[in-house]
Motif scaffolding. Sequence first.
Motif: not given
Length: 322
Positions: A286-296
């Motif tokens: 979901g959104v949280c996963l894609f945001a976490a990957v982008g930030l990392t």
Amino acid sequence: MFSGKTHTQGYTGTDFLLTGVVICVMLTEAIHLYGVYGGASVTQCVRLLGGLFAAAALSGLVICAVQRLKSRETMLSAVSKAQTGQAAVYIGFAALILFLVEFIILQVDNNIYTDGDMTIETVNTFIATDEFYSVEPLTGAAYTQGLPSRIKILCLPSLYTFLTIIFNMSSTVIVWRAVPAFVLICTAAAYKSLADAIFLDGHGNQSDYTKRNLFMMLVFVVFLLGDYMYGMDGFLLLESGFRGVSVRNLILLPYMVSLILRKKRLHAALCIIAEACITWTLYGAGVCLFAAVGLTVAEYFYNFVQRKKDDGTYSGKGESHV
């Protein structure tokens, strides 16, 4: 934002509150799946979940007590700093939150946006039949074409059903009043956690209380300005805080970002799992996963560039600066 040790500070009261919310969602998901696929009745699930909630609450209190004893001096120092010249900012922010909570609790039913939503009908059906998804919420007839599994595994209707039974209140009061008001409070906690992660000095201390509180006030002013169309976070907060997308956008996402910034990635994974329990995702992504990957990825790229710059400076290859 990504540099050094400035984002590794310990846990705070907001962390315990928001982590508790995430854990409650995950526990509810487990009991919900047991009811949907294990054949347990709603009444049986309520009793089981009540025991799990009590055990989780007791464990949380013990952990909070231990954490408070360990960080008592730090907390007292923080309170002392916060009281110096910050009263007006705190009072203003608290007044804004209280006003919004009152707005949510006292607004008439017509101000609740329910288009395309069947949460109330689903909760009432669960209570009336004492079963999960045995009949269609709108017609009361048995399902003829089945229900997509991705919808059946979402646990928010079950959570609201459990709360309605436990507190012996109307489902409309729970879903349209109590839950949105609680979501508002958790939203403030989530953005406080994000502010704590952003406004730090070079030693990881939360140095500027004014900036942090003004940031949170600005966020809620933006929410108020965005209360004009479905899909805007302000509209979700004030008109339909009970929806899964509201919980994701307003609580899970900002809290997950704060955890990533503080290098607590394993903890951030809980937010990713919780999102999959309450909203439709792409096989759990979901959104949280894609945001976490982008930030990392952004953090690793930033650190890579910084190391290259440092290597060039230390080896004497860097240009001289006048």
